[in-house]
Design a protein around this motif. Sequence first.
Motif, mmCIF file in Angstrom:
data_model
loop_
_atom_site.group_PDB
_atom_site.id
_atom_site.type_symbol
_atom_site.label_atom_id
_atom_site.label_comp_id
_atom_site.label_asym_id
_atom_site.label_seq_id
_atom_site.Cartn_x
_atom_site.Cartn_y
_atom_site.Cartn_z
ATOM 1 N N ARG A 1 0.838 -1.219 0.000
ATOM 2 C CA ARG A 1 0.000 0.000 0.000
ATOM 3 C C ARG A 1 0.868 1.262 0.000
ATOM 4 N NH1 ARG A 1 0.068 -2.118 4.966
ATOM 5 N NH2 ARG A 1 0.371 -0.839 6.813
ATOM 6 N N PHE A 2 2.038 1.166 0.663
ATOM 7 C CA PHE A 2 2.882 2.367 0.732
ATOM 8 C C PHE A 2 3.396 2.751 -0.653
ATOM 9 C CE2 PHE A 2 3.407 0.633 5.128
ATOM 10 C CZ PHE A 2 2.761 1.667 5.783
ATOM 11 N N GLU A 3 3.717 1.748 -1.471
ATOM 12 C CA GLU A 3 4.165 2.039 -2.841
ATOM 13 C C GLU A 3 3.027 2.639 -3.656
ATOM 14 O OE1 GLU A 3 5.966 -1.582 -4.478
ATOM 15 O OE2 GLU A 3 6.773 -1.789 -2.425
ATOM 16 N N MET A 4 1.842 2.061 -3.482
ATOM 17 C CA MET A 4 0.675 2.570 -4.212
ATOM 18 C C MET A 4 0.449 4.047 -3.852
ATOM 19 S SD MET A 4 -3.251 1.169 -3.901
ATOM 20 C CE MET A 4 -3.591 1.734 -2.233
ATOM 21 N N TRP A 5 0.509 4.357 -2.565
ATOM 22 C CA TRP A 5 0.261 5.735 -2.112
ATOM 23 C C TRP A 5 1.345 6.685 -2.607
ATOM 24 C CZ3 TRP A 5 -0.906 4.095 3.644
ATOM 25 C CH2 TRP A 5 -2.241 3.698 3.745
ATOM 26 N N GLU A 6 2.606 6.202 -2.653
ATOM 27 C CA GLU A 6 3.740 7.065 -3.015
ATOM 28 C C GLU A 6 3.473 7.810 -4.322
ATOM 29 O OE1 GLU A 6 7.929 5.366 -3.391
ATOM 30 O OE2 GLU A 6 7.524 5.345 -1.216
ATOM 31 N N GLU A 7 3.015 7.048 -5.308
ATOM 32 C CA GLU A 7 2.732 7.619 -6.621
ATOM 33 C C GLU A 7 1.600 8.647 -6.523
ATOM 34 O OE1 GLU A 7 4.651 7.341 -9.082
ATOM 35 O OE2 GLU A 7 3.250 8.725 -10.070
ATOM 36 N N TYR A 8 0.548 8.274 -5.799
ATOM 37 C CA TYR A 8 -0.599 9.176 -5.649
ATOM 38 C C TYR A 8 -0.215 10.465 -4.916
ATOM 39 C CZ TYR A 8 -3.769 5.237 -6.765
ATOM 40 O OH TYR A 8 -4.431 4.213 -7.373
ATOM 41 N N ILE A 9 0.637 10.329 -3.890
ATOM 42 C CA ILE A 9 1.018 11.502 -3.090
ATOM 43 C C ILE A 9 1.810 12.463 -3.971
ATOM 44 C CG2 ILE A 9 2.389 12.321 -1.123
ATOM 45 C CD1 ILE A 9 1.936 9.472 0.130
ATOM 46 N N ARG A 10 2.814 11.894 -4.666
ATOM 47 C CA ARG A 10 3.704 12.731 -5.491
ATOM 48 C C ARG A 10 2.937 13.540 -6.512
ATOM 49 N NH1 ARG A 10 8.093 8.622 -6.456
ATOM 50 N NH2 ARG A 10 9.157 8.882 -4.472
ATOM 51 N N SER A 11 1.910 12.904 -7.103
ATOM 52 C CA SER A 11 1.183 13.590 -8.185
ATOM 53 C C SER A 11 -0.056 14.304 -7.669
ATOM 54 C CB SER A 11 0.805 12.563 -9.262
ATOM 55 O OG SER A 11 0.019 11.548 -8.672
ATOM 56 N N ASP A 12 -0.216 14.432 -6.352
ATOM 57 C CA ASP A 12 -1.431 15.049 -5.784
ATOM 58 C C ASP A 12 -2.680 14.447 -6.442
ATOM 59 O OD1 ASP A 12 -0.572 16.980 -3.829
ATOM 60 O OD2 ASP A 12 0.268 18.157 -5.472
ATOM 61 N N ALA A 13 -2.690 13.135 -6.575
ATOM 62 C CA ALA A 13 -3.757 12.471 -7.335
ATOM 63 C C ALA A 13 -5.117 12.601 -6.653
ATOM 64 C CB ALA A 13 -3.414 10.992 -7.486
ATOM 65 N N LYS A 14 -6.152 12.680 -7.494
ATOM 66 C CA LYS A 14 -7.530 12.556 -7.012
ATOM 67 C C LYS A 14 -8.070 11.328 -7.729
ATOM 68 C CE LYS A 14 -6.597 16.986 -6.305
ATOM 69 N NZ LYS A 14 -5.168 17.271 -6.378
ATOM 70 N N VAL A 15 -8.404 10.305 -6.995
ATOM 71 C CA VAL A 15 -8.795 9.034 -7.628
ATOM 72 C C VAL A 15 -10.270 8.762 -7.341
ATOM 73 C CG1 VAL A 15 -8.368 6.533 -7.648
ATOM 74 C CG2 VAL A 15 -6.456 8.121 -7.336
ATOM 75 N N TRP A 16 -11.006 8.444 -8.395
ATOM 76 C CA TRP A 16 -12.424 8.105 -8.204
ATOM 77 C C TRP A 16 -12.585 6.589 -8.088
ATOM 78 C CZ3 TRP A 16 -16.941 9.695 -6.669
ATOM 79 C CH2 TRP A 16 -18.084 8.953 -6.979
ATOM 80 N N SER A 17 -13.281 6.125 -7.043
ATOM 81 C CA SER A 17 -13.637 4.703 -6.936
ATOM 82 C C SER A 17 -15.128 4.579 -7.216
ATOM 83 C CB SER A 17 -13.334 4.165 -5.530
ATOM 84 O OG SER A 17 -11.937 4.144 -5.301
ATOM 85 N N ASP A 18 -15.473 3.782 -8.228
ATOM 86 C CA ASP A 18 -16.891 3.579 -8.579
ATOM 87 C C ASP A 18 -17.636 2.913 -7.428
ATOM 88 O OD1 ASP A 18 -17.029 4.646 -11.093
ATOM 89 O OD2 ASP A 18 -16.265 2.816 -12.061
#
Length: 392
Positions: free
Chosen positions: A16-33
């Motif tokens: 999970r930490f690797e998954m978050w790393e990418e999201y954090i760096r790019s200030d991602a906003k992710v939609w979950s259906d």
Amino acid sequence: MTIDLANPDLYTTDARFEMWEEYIRSDAKVWSDPGISPSGFWSVFSHRDVSAVLSPKAPFTSEYGMMIGFDAEHADHSGGRMLVVSEGNWHSVLKRLIGPFLSRLRAPELRSVLHEEVREIVERLRSQETTDIALTVGPRLPAAIVCEVIGVPLSEREHLIQLTNHAFGGEESSFDKMTPAEAHTEILFYFHELIERRQKEPGTDLVSALLADGRLSTEDVLINCDNVLIGGNETTRHSITGAFHAFQAFPGALDTLRADPELADRAVEEVVRWTSPAAHVLRVATEDCEIGGQQIREGQAVVAWLAAANRDERLFAHPHRFVVDRAPNRHLGFGTGPHHCLGAALARLELKELLTQLAAEAKAVEPREEVRWMRSNLVQGYSGLEVSMRWR
Ligand code: HEM
């Protein structure tokens, strides 16, 4: 492709930490259906975005619920009645009533309870070859403190502590035939009975204070005691277990703390950041708005991943390291904004007592088995941490 970030299987390994790393760096906003969570939700991860969602001025509410599982059609039935899922005036009323029982002012009377509890924990650890910290140590302190706050009489305390341990995933052989959910219900029955007693014979405890106010129904008193029960137990026990995990994974930390006990306050903050037991909180937009460039429509849910924000390298150098004297440490482990954890002072007190006694007496925490993470999108916590202790 969208990913269902509600899937609890995503959180059972360090991946999970690797998954978050990418999201954090790019200030991602992710939609979950809509899926595991019936209405779907946005997710934010960076310290900046999480802080923006939880800011007092942001147009969001907790009244539909504050965790994944949010269902626009069936809002949380405690919404507008239980502290953590109410807003505005009623939230202030509850905060003023409950706050004093969880505040630093209670420290002097609680400190001696804590000191004794930690002494017993250390003695027990000393007598055991190996121990599963998650089962035997983590739950004990928080349960004792919540009993103290709610006003459980001394003679009934041990029973309730054991019931609480069972309800929140510990292991009590005397409750073999009861599921954790049944143990939680049993506690609510107990609270109900305690409320009836306090109606006849008021004391100086939380239950009596909530009743005396006159604005809360019996059910309101019950669900707010439940809020303190869950808030105090679900989280703190994983920070306590996580402190042992941190000392195991970063062996120098225990020596640093022993050499300078003044670092205990910083160590406590780092334990909360590094463990982040409240993995997320959820809010629902009260009007169309924008978070970091992403349009959010009124009625949509946004999940703020506190545990990810606490690993944002823009705020925390080497975020995956446990740095016992980290400063500054502007972590979001206790949330932020109007719902900032009301029990933070108590949690800090519990952790400080534990860290201080451990640093004075323990030489090392050695792993015996792989860490076992809980299968949960809400609680970042341990289902098993088998260790051997080395003493001075
Ligand atoms: C609220 C985390 C310990 C009682 C919160 C929130 C977080 C949190 C993140 C905010 C929820 C939101 O924004 O929706 C933690 C952590 C703890 C801890 C990480 C331990 C390390 C405790 C303890 C108690 C407690 C020991 C009580 C004995 C509460 C209450 C609220 C709350 C009553 C609701 C506050 C409000 O809505 O105004 N906690 N908590 N917590 N916590 Fe804690």
